[in-house]
Design a protein around this motif. Structure first.
Motif, short mmCIF file in Angstrom:
data_model
loop_
_atom_site.label_atom_id
_atom_site.label_comp_id
_atom_site.label_asym_id
_atom_site.label_seq_id
_atom_site.Cartn_x
_atom_site.Cartn_y
_atom_site.Cartn_z
N GLN A 162 0.82 -1.21 0.00
CA GLN A 162 0.00 0.00 0.00
C GLN A 162 0.86 1.27 0.00
OE1 GLN A 162 -2.56 -0.79 3.37
NE2 GLN A 162 -4.24 -1.41 2.01
N GLU A 163 1.96 1.25 0.75
CA GLU A 163 2.86 2.41 0.78
C GLU A 163 3.48 2.63 -0.60
OE1 GLU A 163 5.71 1.72 3.88
OE2 GLU A 163 4.24 2.00 5.48
N ILE A 164 3.91 1.55 -1.25
CA ILE A 164 4.51 1.67 -2.58
C ILE A 164 3.47 2.17 -3.58
CG2 ILE A 164 5.45 0.32 -4.52
CD1 ILE A 164 6.88 -1.41 -2.40
N THR A 165 2.25 1.65 -3.49
CA THR A 165 1.18 2.08 -4.38
C THR A 165 0.88 3.57 -4.19
OG1 THR A 165 0.20 -0.13 -4.27
CG2 THR A 165 -1.20 1.62 -5.09
N ASP A 166 0.86 4.02 -2.95
CA ASP A 166 0.61 5.45 -2.68
C ASP A 166 1.72 6.33 -3.25
OD1 ASP A 166 -1.70 4.76 -1.37
OD2 ASP A 166 -0.84 4.92 0.66
N VAL A 167 2.97 5.92 -3.07
CA VAL A 167 4.10 6.70 -3.59
C VAL A 167 4.04 6.73 -5.11
CG1 VAL A 167 6.61 6.74 -3.82
CG2 VAL A 167 5.58 6.31 -1.59
N LEU A 168 3.76 5.59 -5.74
CA LEU A 168 3.67 5.54 -7.20
C LEU A 168 2.54 6.42 -7.71
CD1 LEU A 168 4.40 1.80 -8.05
CD2 LEU A 168 5.75 3.78 -8.68
N GLU A 208 1.28 9.03 -6.31
CA GLU A 208 1.68 10.42 -6.12
C GLU A 208 2.64 10.87 -7.23
OE1 GLU A 208 4.04 12.44 -2.57
OE2 GLU A 208 2.27 11.33 -1.87
N LYS A 209 3.60 10.02 -7.54
CA LYS A 209 4.57 10.35 -8.61
C LYS A 209 3.88 10.43 -9.96
CE LYS A 209 8.76 8.84 -6.42
NZ LYS A 209 10.14 8.57 -6.72
N ILE A 210 2.93 9.57 -10.21
CA ILE A 210 2.19 9.60 -11.49
C ILE A 210 1.41 10.90 -11.61
CG2 ILE A 210 0.24 8.56 -12.73
CD1 ILE A 210 1.30 5.82 -11.82
N VAL A 211 0.74 11.31 -10.54
CA VAL A 211 -0.03 12.55 -10.56
C VAL A 211 0.91 13.74 -10.80
CG1 VAL A 211 -1.36 14.12 -9.10
CG2 VAL A 211 -1.94 11.69 -9.18
N THR A 212 2.06 13.76 -10.14
CA THR A 212 3.02 14.84 -10.31
C THR A 212 3.54 14.89 -11.74
OG1 THR A 212 3.69 14.59 -8.01
CG2 THR A 212 5.18 15.82 -9.44
N LYS A 213 3.90 13.73 -12.29
CA LYS A 213 4.42 13.66 -13.65
C LYS A 213 3.36 14.07 -14.66
CE LYS A 213 7.77 12.30 -16.37
NZ LYS A 213 9.08 12.92 -16.37
N LYS A 214 2.11 13.64 -14.43
CA LYS A 214 1.02 14.00 -15.33
C LYS A 214 0.79 15.51 -15.32
CE LYS A 214 -3.83 13.23 -16.29
NZ LYS A 214 -5.09 12.71 -15.81
N ALA A 215 0.82 16.11 -14.15
CA ALA A 215 0.64 17.57 -14.06
C ALA A 215 1.75 18.30 -14.79
CB ALA A 215 0.59 18.00 -12.59
N ALA A 216 2.99 17.81 -14.66
CA ALA A 216 4.11 18.45 -15.35
C ALA A 216 3.95 18.32 -16.87
CB ALA A 216 5.43 17.82 -14.90
#
Length: 112
Positions: free
Chosen positions: A19-25, A27-35
């Motif tokens: 669950q922690e890895i899924t949450d981090v991933l 979050e990174k996907i959302v950040t990359k998508k926004a960029a």
């Protein structure tokens, strides 16, 4: 961590780690998508500022050839040869057989 470390962990600990890895991933996907969306917006704005060139307009052209079986079908002699004309040419007819008769002076459009 090695695979032995994972094998020694209990199911609950593995699930928490998952669950922690899924949450981090996520979050990174959302950040990359926004960029990426921001970059796309910048590129779109730059394209609009530069101005998109329009294709040069060409004057209309009279039809030179017509299908004797269906007078609605015609061809100006530019671009791809229509299927009805290809079939006629394959059957042994000549291109000159399909010329449209025009009164003198109507053959070309003059600009100006």
């Amino acid at each position: 961590m090695t695979s032995d470390d994972f094998r020694s962990m209990c199911t609950d600990d593995l699930w928490i780690l998952y669950q922690e890895i899924t949450d981090v991933l996520a979050e990174k996907i959302v950040t990359k998508k926004a960029a990426l969306e921001l970059r796309l917006c910048e590129l779109d704005t730059a394209e609009r500022m530069r101005g998109v060139r329009k294709r040069r307009s060409y004057p209309p052209v009279f039809a030179k050839y017509h299908n004797p079986d269906n007078l609605v079908q015609s061809w100006s002699g530019r671009g791809k040869t229509p299927l009805w004309l290809k079939a006629q040419l394959m059957a042994g007819n000549r291109l000159e057989d399909f010329l449209i008769d025009r009164p003198r002076g109507e053959g070309r459009r003059r600009s100006g």
